[in-house]
Every structure is written in structure tokens, then in C-alpha cells.
Design an enzyme around this catalytic site. Structure first.
Site, mmCIF file in Angstrom:
data_model
loop_
_atom_site.group_PDB
_atom_site.id
_atom_site.type_symbol
_atom_site.label_atom_id
_atom_site.label_comp_id
_atom_site.label_asym_id
_atom_site.label_seq_id
_atom_site.Cartn_x
_atom_site.Cartn_y
_atom_site.Cartn_z
ATOM 1 N N ARG A 84 15.924 -0.592 -53.179
ATOM 2 C CA ARG A 84 15.021 -1.674 -53.491
ATOM 3 C C ARG A 84 15.403 -2.924 -52.700
ATOM 4 N NH1 ARG A 84 13.850 -4.916 -59.082
ATOM 5 N NH2 ARG A 84 12.791 -6.643 -58.066
ATOM 6 N N ARG A 93 8.092 -2.756 -55.092
ATOM 7 C CA ARG A 93 9.466 -2.289 -55.095
ATOM 8 C C ARG A 93 9.507 -0.770 -55.139
ATOM 9 N NH1 ARG A 93 10.303 -5.029 -59.860
ATOM 10 N NH2 ARG A 93 9.622 -6.801 -58.642
ATOM 11 N N ASP A 96 12.243 -0.193 -59.844
ATOM 12 C CA ASP A 96 12.638 -1.257 -60.753
ATOM 13 C C ASP A 96 13.131 -0.585 -62.032
ATOM 14 O OD1 ASP A 96 12.879 -3.890 -61.736
ATOM 15 O OD2 ASP A 96 10.927 -3.774 -62.701
ATOM 16 N N ASP A 98 14.329 -1.751 -65.735
ATOM 17 C CA ASP A 98 14.504 -2.844 -66.698
ATOM 18 C C ASP A 98 15.142 -2.305 -67.966
ATOM 19 O OD1 ASP A 98 13.454 -4.877 -65.143
ATOM 20 O OD2 ASP A 98 11.423 -4.618 -65.891
HETATM 21 N N1 LIG Z 1 16.692 -6.961 -69.883
HETATM 22 C C1 LIG Z 1 16.900 -7.047 -68.553
HETATM 23 N N2 LIG Z 1 16.726 -5.955 -67.760
HETATM 24 C C2 LIG Z 1 16.927 -6.030 -66.427
HETATM 25 N N3 LIG Z 1 17.291 -7.152 -65.760
HETATM 26 C C3 LIG Z 1 17.474 -8.254 -66.502
HETATM 27 C C4 LIG Z 1 17.279 -8.261 -67.918
HETATM 28 N N4 LIG Z 1 17.530 -9.525 -68.394
HETATM 29 C C5 LIG Z 1 17.863 -10.251 -67.325
HETATM 30 N N5 LIG Z 1 17.847 -9.527 -66.192
HETATM 31 C C6 LIG Z 1 18.195 -10.040 -64.869
HETATM 32 O O1 LIG Z 1 17.052 -9.991 -64.041
HETATM 33 C C7 LIG Z 1 17.478 -9.697 -62.727
HETATM 34 C C8 LIG Z 1 16.455 -8.812 -62.059
HETATM 35 O O2 LIG Z 1 15.299 -9.464 -61.926
HETATM 36 P P1 LIG Z 1 14.195 -8.740 -61.099
HETATM 37 O O3 LIG Z 1 14.048 -9.382 -59.787
HETATM 38 O O4 LIG Z 1 14.408 -7.233 -61.126
HETATM 39 O O5 LIG Z 1 12.984 -9.033 -62.010
HETATM 40 P P2 LIG Z 1 11.687 -8.245 -61.913
HETATM 41 O O6 LIG Z 1 11.994 -6.813 -62.257
HETATM 42 O O7 LIG Z 1 11.054 -8.535 -60.586
HETATM 43 O O8 LIG Z 1 10.824 -8.893 -63.019
HETATM 44 P P3 LIG Z 1 10.790 -8.567 -64.555
HETATM 45 O O9 LIG Z 1 12.079 -9.079 -65.145
HETATM 46 O O10 LIG Z 1 9.594 -9.314 -64.956
HETATM 47 O O11 LIG Z 1 10.647 -7.076 -64.741
HETATM 48 C C9 LIG Z 1 18.749 -8.920 -62.808
HETATM 49 O O12 LIG Z 1 19.635 -9.315 -61.799
HETATM 50 C C10 LIG Z 1 19.265 -9.190 -64.195
HETATM 51 O O13 LIG Z 1 20.472 -9.919 -64.174
HETATM 52 N N1 LIG Z 2 1.926 -1.969 -63.436
HETATM 53 C C1 LIG Z 2 3.103 -2.576 -63.259
HETATM 54 N N2 LIG Z 2 3.131 -3.874 -62.927
HETATM 55 C C2 LIG Z 2 4.329 -4.499 -62.753
HETATM 56 C C3 LIG Z 2 5.553 -3.794 -62.920
HETATM 57 C C4 LIG Z 2 5.486 -2.415 -63.250
HETATM 58 O O1 LIG Z 2 6.525 -1.732 -63.409
HETATM 59 N N3 LIG Z 2 4.248 -1.856 -63.424
HETATM 60 N N4 LIG Z 2 6.738 -4.434 -62.786
HETATM 61 C C5 LIG Z 2 6.762 -5.740 -62.521
HETATM 62 C C6 LIG Z 2 8.050 -6.456 -62.442
HETATM 63 O O2 LIG Z 2 9.071 -5.829 -63.058
HETATM 64 C C7 LIG Z 2 5.556 -6.530 -62.280
HETATM 65 N N5 LIG Z 2 4.361 -5.806 -62.442
#
Ligand SMILES: Nc1ncnc2c1ncn2[C@@H]1O[C@H](COP(=O)(O)OP(=O)(O)OP(=O)(O)O)[C@@H](O)[C@H]1O
Ligand SMILES: Nc1nc2c(c(=O)[nH]1)N=C(CO)CN2
Length: 168
Positions: A84, A93, A96, A98
Site C-alpha cells: 500500500r 489503496r 486497507d 482497519d
Molecule cells: N482503529 C484503527 N484502525 C486502524 N488504524 C487506526 C485506528 N485508529 C487509528 N488509526 C491510525 O490511522 C492510521 C492509518 O490511517 P489511514 O491512512 O489508513 O486511514 P484510512 O484507512 O485512509 O482512513 P480511515 O481511518 O477512514 O479508514 C494508522 O497509522 C493508525 O495509527
Molecule cells: N467502499 C469503500 N469506501 C472506502 C473504503 C472502503 O474500504 N470501501 N475505505 C476508505 C478509507 O479507509 C474510504 N472509502
């Protein structure tokens, strides 16, 4: 402790990436596999226009030994392993991962917010999660089925032709 992880990919070989992530997340000791959801094709939420649709899934694990930081590090390591490249916020990406929840833990640390601060409003997380665990509850927010009742789910489509296998 129950551990819920959400997986998403919208670049490259999306399904193979999700399966690789499921395998890699449970490769090291400490996290035991519980269940994996069906795969959904989902309209991108936020981010730049003209993104490809995502494949999303949820995987559930269980740990007796790992803390939330160790689980986050594993998730971030798996993201990196799949190449990524972070460019723009919410941008496309390859993978991802989460961390949606870890047991009943609550945290507002920006580096690790638990439960994930947007999980309750994301149909692309809650639809697969409810399929993997129909009784799921998001700590502080209530039942996943109840949260879904208030969400538009039309951008989240089951891909019955794509089934993730438990980790190898
Ligand atoms: N519950 C969580 N899961 C994953 N990452 C987290 C979480 N809480 C905070 N973070 C932080 O967020 C950072 C990653 O942000 P990232 O750029 O992947 O966000 P994103 O995936 O683009 O957006 P979103 O958080 O909306 O899914 C990581 O480095 C991590 O430290
Ligand atoms: N449909 C969809 N949209 C997104 C997604 C994802 O996993 N699925 N993840 C994001 C940032 O984590 C932002 N937007």
C-alpha cells in the site's frame, strides 16, 4: 478478547489481496481465526472521484495474549507487505486493514482509536460484519443490525462468486 478487522482493496488483484491479508494476519502466533465474512463489491465512500469500486470483507479473530497496539502493528505490517502506498486521504489503496474493535476497549488516541471512529456509519464494514456475526455489537454504539437499519446499503453488493477461505 474478540478482534474485528475490516479489509478493503480497490487496486490491482483485489480478491487475491484480501485472501493474502487473511492468511498473513493469522500467520504469526497470538491471533486465532474465528470467522470471515462474504466478499462485497462496494461504491467508494469519500476520496477522489473516478475510483474503482472496492472489495470489502470483515475477518474476526480472538486473542488471549496480544494487546491492541500489537494487533494494530500486525495490521499495518500486512498493509505494507501488500505494497500500500499512501498518497491522498481516502484515496485508492491496494489494501486497507482497519481495526474495528478489540474486546470492550475504548480509546481516543489518534494512533489507535477504538472502536474505529467511522465504523458505525460505514455500510461497507457493517454489512459484511453482520454476515460473519449476526449478533455483533459495536461497543458504545449498540447492535450492528440496529446500526444497519439506519444506513443506506445500496452501494454494498454481495459477490457470491468470491469466497474467502480461512487462513492456511
Ligand atoms: N482503529 C484503527 N484502525 C486502524 N488504524 C487506526 C485506528 N485508529 C487509528 N488509526 C491510525 O490511522 C492510521 C492509518 O490511517 P489511514 O491512512 O489508513 O486511514 P484510512 O484507512 O485512509 O482512513 P480511515 O481511518 O477512514 O479508514 C494508522 O497509522 C493508525 O495509527
Ligand atoms: N467502499 C469503500 N469506501 C472506502 C473504503 C472502503 O474500504 N470501501 N475505505 C476508505 C478509507 O479507509 C474510504 N472509502
Amino acid at each position: 478478547m474478540k478482534v474485528v478487522l475490516a479489509l478493503g482493496s480497490n487496486i490491482g488483484r483485489r480478491f487475491e489481496t484480501l485472501q493474502g491479508a487473511v492468511d498473513a494476519l493469522f500467520d504469526a502466533p497470538g491471533l486465532d481465526f474465528v470467522a470471515v465474512s462474504p466478499v462485497y463489491e462496494t461504491d467508494p465512500v469519500g476520496g477522489p472521484p473516478d475510483q474503482r469500486p472496492y472489495l470489502n470483507a470483515v475477518v474476526i479473530g480472538s486473542t488471549m495474549t496480544l494487546g491492541p497496539r500489537a494487533i494494530l502493528e500486525r495490521a499495518l505490517g500486512v498493509e505494507t507487505a501488500f505494497g500500500r502506498v499512501r498518497t491522498e486521504p481516502w484515496g485508492p489503496r491496494t489494501l486497507d486493514v482497519d481495526l474495528i474493535m478489540v474486546g470492550e476497549l475504548l480509546s481516543d488516541d489518534p494512533e489507535l482509536t477504538l472502536p474505529h471512529p467511522l465504523a458505525h456509519e460505514r455500510a461497507f464494514v457493517l454489512v459484511p460484519w453482520s454476515q460473519a456475526d449476526p449478533g455483533a455489537v459495536l461497543p458504545g454504539r449498540g447492535s450492528v443490525a440496529g446500526l444497519l437499519a439506519d444506513l443506506d446499503q445500496k452501494g454494498v453488493r454481495l459477490r457470491p462468486d468470491l469466497a474467502l477461505q480461512p487462513p492456511d
